[in-house]
Scaffold this motif. Structure first.
Motif, PDB file in Angstrom:
ATOM      1  N   TRP A 138      54.491 127.916 -54.479  1.00 56.09           N
ATOM      2  CA  TRP A 138      54.708 128.194 -53.049  1.00 56.09           C
ATOM      3  C   TRP A 138      56.056 128.887 -52.829  1.00 56.09           C
ATOM      4  N   ARG A 139      56.154 129.518 -51.655  1.00 57.98           N
ATOM      5  CA  ARG A 139      57.401 130.227 -51.268  1.00 57.98           C
ATOM      6  C   ARG A 139      57.305 130.483 -49.778  1.00 57.98           C
ATOM      7  N   GLU A 140      58.378 130.280 -49.066  1.00 62.88           N
ATOM      8  CA  GLU A 140      58.313 130.386 -47.615  1.00 62.88           C
ATOM      9  C   GLU A 140      59.335 131.401 -47.127  1.00 62.88           C
ATOM     10  N   ILE A 141      58.952 132.694 -47.187  1.00 66.26           N
ATOM     11  CA  ILE A 141      59.859 133.751 -46.720  1.00 66.26           C
ATOM     12  C   ILE A 141      59.161 134.681 -45.751  1.00 66.26           C
ATOM     13  N   GLY A 142      58.014 134.249 -45.236  1.00 68.53           N
ATOM     14  CA  GLY A 142      57.379 135.029 -44.180  1.00 68.53           C
ATOM     15  C   GLY A 142      56.781 136.346 -44.635  1.00 68.53           C
ATOM     16  N   GLU A 143      56.168 136.328 -45.809  1.00 70.80           N
ATOM     17  CA  GLU A 143      55.603 137.579 -46.323  1.00 70.80           C
ATOM     18  C   GLU A 143      54.172 137.796 -45.833  1.00 70.80           C
ATOM     19  N   LYS A 144      53.635 138.962 -46.114  1.00 70.44           N
ATOM     20  CA  LYS A 144      52.279 139.296 -45.685  1.00 70.44           C
ATOM     21  C   LYS A 144      51.229 138.640 -46.597  1.00 70.44           C
ATOM     22  N   GLU A 145      50.156 138.142 -45.979  1.00 66.60           N
ATOM     23  CA  GLU A 145      48.995 137.634 -46.726  1.00 66.60           C
ATOM     24  C   GLU A 145      47.770 138.408 -46.272  1.00 66.60           C
ATOM     25  N   ARG A 146      46.936 138.756 -47.251  1.00 65.96           N
ATOM     26  CA  ARG A 146      45.660 139.401 -46.917  1.00 65.96           C
ATOM     27  C   ARG A 146      44.557 138.609 -47.617  1.00 65.96           C
ATOM     28  N   LEU A 147      43.671 138.004 -46.835  1.00 60.84           N
ATOM     29  CA  LEU A 147      42.585 137.185 -47.395  1.00 60.84           C
ATOM     30  C   LEU A 147      41.344 138.044 -47.553  1.00 60.84           C
ATOM     31  N   TRP A 148      40.948 138.308 -48.777  1.00 60.63           N
ATOM     32  CA  TRP A 148      39.757 139.106 -49.055  1.00 60.63           C
ATOM     33  C   TRP A 148      38.516 138.218 -49.166  1.00 60.63           C
ATOM     34  N   GLY A 171      38.811 146.930 -56.484  1.00 59.61           N
ATOM     35  CA  GLY A 171      39.018 145.944 -55.425  1.00 59.61           C
ATOM     36  C   GLY A 171      37.726 145.275 -54.990  1.00 59.61           C
ATOM     37  N   GLU A 172      37.882 144.075 -54.398  1.00 60.99           N
ATOM     38  CA  GLU A 172      36.738 143.361 -53.820  1.00 60.99           C
ATOM     39  C   GLU A 172      36.270 144.067 -52.550  1.00 60.99           C
ATOM     40  N   HIS A 173      34.979 143.958 -52.288  1.00 58.18           N
ATOM     41  CA  HIS A 173      34.035 143.068 -52.882  1.00 58.18           C
ATOM     42  C   HIS A 173      33.465 143.662 -54.161  1.00 58.18           C
ATOM     43  N   PHE A 174      33.422 142.850 -55.239  1.00 61.22           N
ATOM     44  CA  PHE A 174      32.786 143.214 -56.496  1.00 61.22           C
ATOM     45  C   PHE A 174      31.383 142.596 -56.424  1.00 61.22           C
ATOM     46  N   ASP A 175      30.359 143.440 -56.459  1.00 57.99           N
ATOM     47  CA  ASP A 175      28.985 142.965 -56.212  1.00 57.99           C
ATOM     48  C   ASP A 175      28.334 142.438 -57.486  1.00 57.99           C
ATOM     49  N   ILE A 176      28.768 141.250 -57.894  1.00 56.03           N
ATOM     50  CA  ILE A 176      28.247 140.573 -59.083  1.00 56.03           C
ATOM     51  C   ILE A 176      27.711 139.211 -58.666  1.00 56.03           C
ATOM     52  N   PRO A 177      26.834 138.614 -59.486  1.00 57.70           N
ATOM     53  CA  PRO A 177      26.492 137.204 -59.230  1.00 57.70           C
ATOM     54  C   PRO A 177      27.739 136.336 -59.394  1.00 57.70           C
ATOM     55  N   GLN A 178      27.758 135.226 -58.704  1.00 53.75           N
ATOM     56  CA  GLN A 178      28.877 134.278 -58.850  1.00 53.75           C
ATOM     57  C   GLN A 178      29.107 133.990 -60.335  1.00 53.75           C
ATOM     58  N   GLY A 186      48.641 148.107 -54.317  1.00 48.68           N
ATOM     59  CA  GLY A 186      48.163 148.738 -53.086  1.00 48.68           C
ATOM     60  C   GLY A 186      47.524 147.770 -52.098  1.00 48.68           C
ATOM     61  N   GLY A 187      47.414 146.461 -52.444  1.00 46.66           N
ATOM     62  CA  GLY A 187      46.981 145.487 -51.452  1.00 46.66           C
ATOM     63  C   GLY A 187      45.655 144.789 -51.718  1.00 46.66           C
ATOM     64  N   GLU A 188      45.007 145.079 -52.856  1.00 41.99           N
ATOM     65  CA  GLU A 188      43.702 144.479 -53.120  1.00 41.99           C
ATOM     66  C   GLU A 188      43.789 143.354 -54.161  1.00 41.99           C
ATOM     67  N   VAL A 189      42.702 142.599 -54.245  1.00 43.83           N
ATOM     68  CA  VAL A 189      42.518 141.601 -55.306  1.00 43.83           C
ATOM     69  C   VAL A 189      41.170 141.888 -55.984  1.00 43.83           C
ATOM     70  N   PHE A 190      40.972 141.302 -57.182  1.00 38.51           N
ATOM     71  CA  PHE A 190      39.733 141.545 -57.919  1.00 38.51           C
ATOM     72  C   PHE A 190      39.486 140.414 -58.909  1.00 38.51           C
ATOM     73  N   ARG A 191      38.225 139.984 -59.009  1.00 38.04           N
ATOM     74  CA  ARG A 191      37.848 138.990 -60.024  1.00 38.04           C
ATOM     75  C   ARG A 191      37.725 139.718 -61.357  1.00 38.04           C
ATOM     76  N   SER A 192      38.769 139.639 -62.171  1.00 36.92           N
ATOM     77  CA  SER A 192      38.953 140.526 -63.317  1.00 36.92           C
ATOM     78  C   SER A 192      38.430 139.988 -64.636  1.00 36.92           C
TER      79      SER A 192
END
Lengths: 242, 242, 242, 242
Positions: free
Chosen positions: B117-127, D152-159, D171-177
């Motif tokens: 954890w860290r509390e510095i007010g950064e950006k979060e993006r929930l995908w 980047g997500e959404h990655f269209d795979i079965p769970q 650049g701001g994305e996440v991925f199940r790698s």
């Protein structure tokens, strides 16, 4: 690979049928066939000091096997807490049969772990539903036990990560008999058979499953991730504009 | 559908920043938008008798929402045990943000539930990684929060049954931010955002997720399976030969 | 909610036993009880043009039910491809009994979907192993069918996301009889019972499961995520230094 | 343990940047570090007869590694079918990076396998979310790659059965790698990194993951379960009354 076989060891003292089936105790029988396989094995029982699970023993154990039934409530909470911590730190845990109601299994599952049961010596057939899992190595399609206690669904456990065996019972029930979980860094395997009055742990295929399970549950890493406060790995925008 | 919003309600008393963000408490803000959606909502807080979670309240709750942080240790064990029993009996549970360390969440998970954890007010993006899950209804591809506390992997939880959201943080971490579990007859949803000093629960998309989650967690059956001794459903061979 | 019931409809033409059990075809029986539940239902069969699955029909279907057996190979590949695309776009799919070997199920699973089988009219008992799943609403602990075809493990499917039913068979086998999957935006449910010579789809509990499954498989969102090239959401370091 | 590294090997012929990064081809680089680890390794490429994947080669392969991008459509369907059959029969398969769109991966997954992408050489950080999985042995908490293509997500795979890595992108994305699956008797691992213009496969930690993955994907049993007609294992009631 260091294995500790823990057994409540009470039925053996009280019931001649159990003593006949397991003259050296359930723990003695299990320890013997694991030793033949080349593992370094010790045993521990309820009535030893600290139930035989001192810090020294726990820290020197890669995989712990657990059999209990009559005396779950006598296992001291602080020992359960230490075993749980060792599992989270990477120690493998194999919970057998009536161990479904042990404090350690319930603490790791978070559910009641309740089930249906009946003890009339009926036939059980354990079907493999995950044929490429290492725990099934050397077993053909099913294991047949002429006489066992019945455990029936619903089994109140979290959804297993891997379901390995499903049992058929002569009396009409089914049961998820081989289930794997990960808790922290530790691997957990629940395996249903093993009622104390039947010679289940003398069965070569049951022994094979337990040997496979010990190998599978071996800790792959003793290092836990770092938790707690973390410095940023990237420069934040606010800071960049300075 | 009856919802109880439980909040520790301590930050609100101690910190003017939190009081400004949530003048009616975090519980008040959450209760208000759930009421607008047509749910029957009550609130409960730590300092009420029995933490506001009497048998009467618990038995009259379909879905319980839990926010806690400073005072996890002050929640009485017997109340935690009753909440856990209600979840196993079918009550839905939604655990928010710092509730990851609550006694009830740890008891249901069986792990440490620790994290970075860290509390510095950064950006979060929930995908969204599970775009057809009902909890994501009405949300496009991600939710962006300009300022949040960071929670980073490794998050020491059991493998989620369904992974719904994964967070990206400006400082370089990722986090499994929306996770579902079943425990007994009850459904459990953990949702990461909601640090007390940010207006996260005023965000319309965060509200939408919580509204969806309440609907998803609704008990589908209040009847638990029958556990314990069971008569055979089939005639056994031995009996037939008589 | 618009449901299309697809049936091969060949046994009904060839075998008087099947015609007696299902005078309006298996599709007719299923359509009738779904209609009584308030769904908007149409049927489609193999020998209609495009197997009754025109673009118009598919695009107007929320949940498709599939029964096939004798003539899997006669289903045209381009139709299978269109059905698959509709599932990925969000249409629910319920695959029944011998549909385990249909082209559409195999294409969505990626495995052989093979199994053991035997047709001697033995007893099947489907046990619920996921008692809070909406597909089990209104069913007690198991469903008993006096006569059914046996399907036995190993069932060569990917690990189900949720395992709902496990069958016990009189002849000694078990089977994972109710399994859910997500494929793209679509939900998939495989349900084992329904051999053509038995009155299985007249059984009220089997009907209840199918009604529940249709509700569960309803598309929650018709919008697919955006795939392909994506501009960065954050300014990269290299750019910032300019 | 016999490993075959399959590579499309087209970028290497067309693009000097790729040729500089991988003078012996991507397959050559991967084969070299696997050989150093003691595996018996061969390579195969698209333009060889039968793409280098003759029956002889496939039957002599325990684990197949797959890299493709430009020419997925040139891989012949009957070869894909043979590879798929070998996976179901127990051969391990490791699919790399742009192989997400290969015919073999799509056939085994049953989904579109689509994703977001961007190729501007941004930073990727792969976080371990399953720290006790054997595929992560020897890796600390994350792997950092200074320059990679973004997926980047959404990655269209079965769970995934197991989620091992989640990527953070600048650049701001996440991925199940890092994702594991079982298909028939075979194990499948998808691993994201490895764009052809970056020296990713020269990175020691990426090499460690691939070495671990080969060990993990080793067939545990070459015997498939018996499918098809099965005689009853128990005497049925009707028969007993005779």
């Amino acid at each position: 690979m260091k294995v500790t076989v823990w057994n409540e060891n009470r039925h053996e003292q009280q019931n001649p049928v159990v003593r006949d089936a397991y003259p050296n105790g359930i723990h003695g029988t299990i320890a013997a066939f694991l030793q033949s396989e080349g593992f370094e094995v010790r045993t521990a029982t309820l009535d030893e000091p600290e139930h035989g699970l001192t810090n020294e023993v726990l820290n020197d154990t890669d995989v712990l096997i657990w059999w209990g039934h009559l005396a779950h409530s006598e296992v001291k909470d602080y020992i359960v807490e230490k075993v749980k911590q060792r599992v989270l730190d990477g120690m493998g845990l194999i919970v057998l049969h009536s161990g479904h109601f042990s404090k350690i299994f319930k603490a790791l599952m978070g559910t009641s772990c309740d089930l249906k049961w009946r003890e009339i010596g009926e036939k059980e057939r354990l079907w493999i539903v995950n044929p490429s899992h290492p725990i099934t190595t050397g077993i053909s399609e099913y294991i047949e036990l002429e006489q066992e206690e019945m455990y029936g669904e619903h089994f109140d456990i979290p959804q297993p990560e891997e379901l390995i065996f499903v049992s058929w019972f002569e009396g009409g029930e089914v049961f998820r008999s081989g289930c794997t979980y990960t808790r922290g860094n530790g691997k957990v395997f629940y395996f249903r058979p093993g009622h104390e009055t039947y010679p289940t742990y003398h069965n070569k295929e049951i022994q094979r499953v337990l040997i496979n399970a010990v190998k599978w549950a071996e800790p792959v890493s003793n290092q836990r991730p770092v938790y707690g406060y973390a410095n940023p790995l990237e420069i934040l925008k606010g800071e960049k504009s300075e």
